[in-house]
Design a protein around this motif. Sequence first.
Motif, PDB file in Angstrom:
ATOM      1  N   ASP A   4      12.483  -8.960 -13.864  1.00 33.08           N
ATOM      2  CA  ASP A   4      13.114  -7.829 -14.777  1.00 33.08           C
ATOM      3  C   ASP A   4      13.191  -6.765 -13.972  1.00 33.08           C
ATOM      4  OD1 ASP A   4      12.832  -9.819 -16.946  1.00 33.08           O
ATOM      5  OD2 ASP A   4      11.369  -8.822 -18.034  1.00 33.08           O
ATOM      6  N   SER A   5      12.362  -6.428 -13.232  1.00 37.89           N
ATOM      7  CA  SER A   5      12.469  -5.204 -12.594  1.00 37.89           C
ATOM      8  C   SER A   5      13.892  -5.234 -11.646  1.00 37.89           C
ATOM      9  CB  SER A   5      11.387  -5.037 -11.469  1.00 37.89           C
ATOM     10  OG  SER A   5      10.310  -4.933 -12.077  1.00 37.89           O
ATOM     11  N   PHE A   6      14.515  -6.211 -11.332  1.00 38.07           N
ATOM     12  CA  PHE A   6      15.650  -6.144 -10.466  1.00 38.07           C
ATOM     13  C   PHE A   6      16.850  -6.679 -11.349  1.00 38.07           C
ATOM     14  CE2 PHE A   6      12.129  -7.115  -7.705  1.00 38.07           C
ATOM     15  CZ  PHE A   6      12.349  -6.034  -6.754  1.00 38.07           C
ATOM     16  N   LEU A   7      16.744  -7.566 -12.357  1.00 37.99           N
ATOM     17  CA  LEU A   7      17.936  -8.140 -13.069  1.00 37.99           C
ATOM     18  C   LEU A   7      18.139  -7.205 -14.171  1.00 37.99           C
ATOM     19  CD1 LEU A   7      16.748 -12.006 -13.023  1.00 37.99           C
ATOM     20  CD2 LEU A   7      18.029 -10.588 -11.499  1.00 37.99           C
ATOM     21  N   ARG A   8      18.807  -6.063 -13.821  1.00 35.69           N
ATOM     22  CA  ARG A   8      19.033  -4.734 -14.573  1.00 35.69           C
ATOM     23  C   ARG A   8      20.101  -4.120 -14.204  1.00 35.69           C
ATOM     24  NH1 ARG A   8      13.615  -1.367 -12.820  1.00 35.69           N
ATOM     25  NH2 ARG A   8      13.923   0.121 -14.158  1.00 35.69           N
ATOM     26  N   ASP A   9      20.636  -3.144 -15.332  1.00 34.71           N
ATOM     27  CA  ASP A   9      21.682  -2.460 -14.898  1.00 34.71           C
ATOM     28  C   ASP A   9      21.384  -1.579 -13.563  1.00 34.71           C
ATOM     29  OD1 ASP A   9      23.490  -0.495 -14.677  1.00 34.71           O
ATOM     30  OD2 ASP A   9      23.506  -0.290 -16.863  1.00 34.71           O
ATOM     31  N   GLU A  51      12.455   1.901 -10.382  1.00 33.86           N
ATOM     32  CA  GLU A  51      11.251   1.841 -11.009  1.00 33.86           C
ATOM     33  C   GLU A  51      10.576   0.676 -11.244  1.00 33.86           C
ATOM     34  OE1 GLU A  51       9.244   4.898 -11.451  1.00 33.86           O
ATOM     35  OE2 GLU A  51      10.508   6.291 -11.044  1.00 33.86           O
ATOM     36  N   ALA A  52       9.631   0.183 -11.095  1.00 28.07           N
ATOM     37  CA  ALA A  52       9.049  -1.354 -11.505  1.00 28.07           C
ATOM     38  C   ALA A  52       8.975  -1.225 -13.180  1.00 28.07           C
ATOM     39  CB  ALA A  52       7.793  -1.540 -10.764  1.00 28.07           C
ATOM     40  N   LYS A  53       9.306  -2.593 -13.503  1.00 25.79           N
ATOM     41  CA  LYS A  53       8.740  -2.875 -14.781  1.00 25.79           C
ATOM     42  C   LYS A  53       7.668  -3.765 -14.605  1.00 25.79           C
ATOM     43  CE  LYS A  53      13.527  -2.712 -16.978  1.00 25.79           C
ATOM     44  NZ  LYS A  53      14.468  -3.145 -17.631  1.00 25.79           N
ATOM     45  N   ASP A  54       7.022  -4.407 -15.582  1.00 23.88           N
ATOM     46  CA  ASP A  54       6.046  -5.176 -15.649  1.00 23.88           C
ATOM     47  C   ASP A  54       6.434  -6.503 -15.130  1.00 23.88           C
ATOM     48  OD1 ASP A  54       3.931  -3.776 -16.244  1.00 23.88           O
ATOM     49  OD2 ASP A  54       4.304  -4.031 -18.457  1.00 23.88           O
ATOM     50  N   GLY A  55       7.456  -6.935 -15.539  1.00 22.64           N
ATOM     51  CA  GLY A  55       8.124  -8.384 -15.299  1.00 22.64           C
ATOM     52  C   GLY A  55       8.697  -8.143 -13.857  1.00 22.64           C
ATOM     53  N   GLY A  62       0.823  -1.192   0.066  1.00 22.21           N
ATOM     54  CA  GLY A  62       0.098  -0.149   0.062  1.00 22.21           C
ATOM     55  C   GLY A  62       0.896   1.330   0.031  1.00 22.21           C
ATOM     56  N   THR A  63       2.235   1.262  -0.101  1.00 22.42           N
ATOM     57  CA  THR A  63       2.982   2.418  -0.038  1.00 22.42           C
ATOM     58  C   THR A  63       3.507   2.733  -1.489  1.00 22.42           C
ATOM     59  OG1 THR A  63       5.116   0.976   0.160  1.00 22.42           O
ATOM     60  CG2 THR A  63       3.780   1.984   2.143  1.00 22.42           C
ATOM     61  N   GLY A  64       3.085   1.831  -2.576  1.00 22.36           N
ATOM     62  CA  GLY A  64       3.659   2.209  -3.844  1.00 22.36           C
ATOM     63  C   GLY A  64       4.747   1.134  -4.478  1.00 22.36           C
ATOM     64  N   VAL A  65       4.865   0.219  -3.712  1.00 29.75           N
ATOM     65  CA  VAL A  65       5.650  -0.808  -4.019  1.00 29.75           C
ATOM     66  C   VAL A  65       5.250  -1.928  -4.702  1.00 29.75           C
ATOM     67  CG1 VAL A  65       7.414  -2.580  -3.098  1.00 29.75           C
ATOM     68  CG2 VAL A  65       7.566  -0.380  -2.150  1.00 29.75           C
ATOM     69  N   ARG A  66       5.415  -2.247  -6.016  1.00 31.74           N
ATOM     70  CA  ARG A  66       4.738  -3.425  -6.617  1.00 31.74           C
ATOM     71  C   ARG A  66       5.311  -4.649  -6.593  1.00 31.74           C
ATOM     72  NH1 ARG A  66       3.592  -3.127 -13.395  1.00 31.74           N
ATOM     73  NH2 ARG A  66       2.855  -5.342 -13.443  1.00 31.74           N
ATOM     74  N   HIS A  67       6.820  -4.662  -6.541  1.00 36.15           N
ATOM     75  CA  HIS A  67       7.586  -5.806  -6.605  1.00 36.15           C
ATOM     76  C   HIS A  67       8.217  -5.863  -5.293  1.00 36.15           C
ATOM     77  CE1 HIS A  67       6.061  -6.803 -10.620  1.00 36.15           C
ATOM     78  NE2 HIS A  67       6.775  -5.764 -11.066  1.00 36.15           N
ATOM     79  N   TYR A  68       8.333  -6.936  -4.719  1.00 39.34           N
ATOM     80  CA  TYR A  68       9.084  -7.071  -3.465  1.00 39.34           C
ATOM     81  C   TYR A  68      10.024  -8.200  -3.321  1.00 39.34           C
ATOM     82  CZ  TYR A  68      10.117  -7.541   1.594  1.00 39.34           C
ATOM     83  OH  TYR A  68      10.588  -7.938   2.944  1.00 39.34           O
ATOM     84  N   LEU A  71      11.225  -2.869  -4.908  1.00 43.48           N
ATOM     85  CA  LEU A  71      12.193  -2.844  -3.864  1.00 43.48           C
ATOM     86  C   LEU A  71      12.843  -4.036  -3.431  1.00 43.48           C
ATOM     87  CD1 LEU A  71      11.599  -0.580  -0.650  1.00 43.48           C
ATOM     88  CD2 LEU A  71      11.987  -3.270  -0.479  1.00 43.48           C
ATOM     89  N   ALA A  72      14.320  -4.140  -3.505  1.00 43.22           N
ATOM     90  CA  ALA A  72      14.875  -5.366  -2.782  1.00 43.22           C
ATOM     91  C   ALA A  72      15.355  -5.116  -1.796  1.00 43.22           C
ATOM     92  CB  ALA A  72      15.928  -5.763  -4.286  1.00 43.22           C
ATOM     93  N   ILE A  73      15.358  -6.113  -0.890  1.00 40.45           N
ATOM     94  CA  ILE A  73      15.616  -6.027   0.691  1.00 40.45           C
ATOM     95  C   ILE A  73      16.526  -7.055   1.111  1.00 40.45           C
ATOM     96  CG2 ILE A  73      13.736  -6.794   1.629  1.00 40.45           C
ATOM     97  CD1 ILE A  73      13.466  -4.452   3.353  1.00 40.45           C
TER      98      ILE A  73
END
Length: 334
Positions: free
Chosen positions: A130-135, A123-127, A73-79, A98-100
């Motif tokens: 993919d949202s974390f395995l990036r530059d 910023e989240a991606k759809d995948g 509910g804070t705007g985090v799509r992928h955890y 967000l990765a933690i």
Amino acid sequence: MTETSYIETEHIPVALRPVIGALCRIGSELSVQIARGPLEERLGAELGSNADGDTQKALDVIADKAFARALTGTGVRHYASEERETVQELDPSGRYALAIDPLDGSSNIDVNVSIGTIFSIFEAKDGAEDSFLRDTDEQIAAGYLIYGPQTTLMVTFGDGVLQYVRDPLDGMFKLAAERLTIPAGANEFAINASNYRHWSKPIRAYIDDCLAGKEGPRDKNFNMRWVASLVAETHRILTRGGIFLYPSDNRPGYEHGRLRMVYECAPIAMLVEQAGGQATSGCDRLLGQRADTLHARTPLVFGSGEKVSRVCAYHDLPEEEVSALFGNRGLFRA
Ligand SMILES: O=P(O)(O)OC[C@H]1O[C@](O)(COP(=O)(O)O)[C@@H](O)[C@@H]1O
Ligand SMILES: [Mg+2]
Ligand SMILES: [Mg+2]
């Protein structure tokens, strides 16, 4: 109380305030639990192992569940969490990924030594993956909470490092410093020296020369530190300088070191660069690299720029130089 009443928000981007506020709320609760130590229900009890095969302590799981719940509910799509094998969707319309590492330094839970929480935001991606395995250069924020004599949040939104200290009198995280920079010139290195026999020649040569002190090619004495909490080592280096190394070594499973790219090394690297330092995987700049799996490991070297560059230079030495005893290592004699 709303999430944002846990921290002074002036320097925090508006859209990220609920996320940072939630991290501070749980950080605050954890700091109280951690301070109660043995008065709490066995925080350091071993529960089993996580997705990556690491021992999982009770506090690892408590922290992970608390952050996941609070961030909903804070705007985090992928955890993505060290304690979960796969990415969890918290809010389908959320803007962030967000990765933690919910609890870093868990071997120190029972011994009253600083531990922490590390986080990285994109910023989240759809995948989900993919949202974390990036530059890693695409992180928009990174930071850690440290639960020590003071509970502190160090955070960057890409424009310098901010330091907030939790005031125990009212539980509020208050701005203590901004535009923090790593002091140059500290003669401290941090490495787990018990792994010496497993290291590569350039890492051994670098450490040999530090240990040789005034009598060696560096012509000065060094101090060594090893807390076994990445947050505590980072905090010391951001505060008074020095260098940290967790290199790859030849133990099975340590081919890429021990620390995880997505939720440990990438956020620490962003903080360090924002504080004017450098972070590499031995030689190559860490930001700009990407993990190929969620729990992938990477060697990590970070600290003041001049020291990190020197480690890299040892990798370029000819074989006879890295094999030589420090007394004979000609190239680094001043
Ligand atoms: O026990 P070692 O091999 O020296 O490793 C210490 C490193 O492991 C870690 O504790 C790993 O973190 P976790 O506690 O989150 O698994 C780092 O904080 C620390 O730098
Ligand atoms: Mg960790
Ligand atoms: Mg952890």
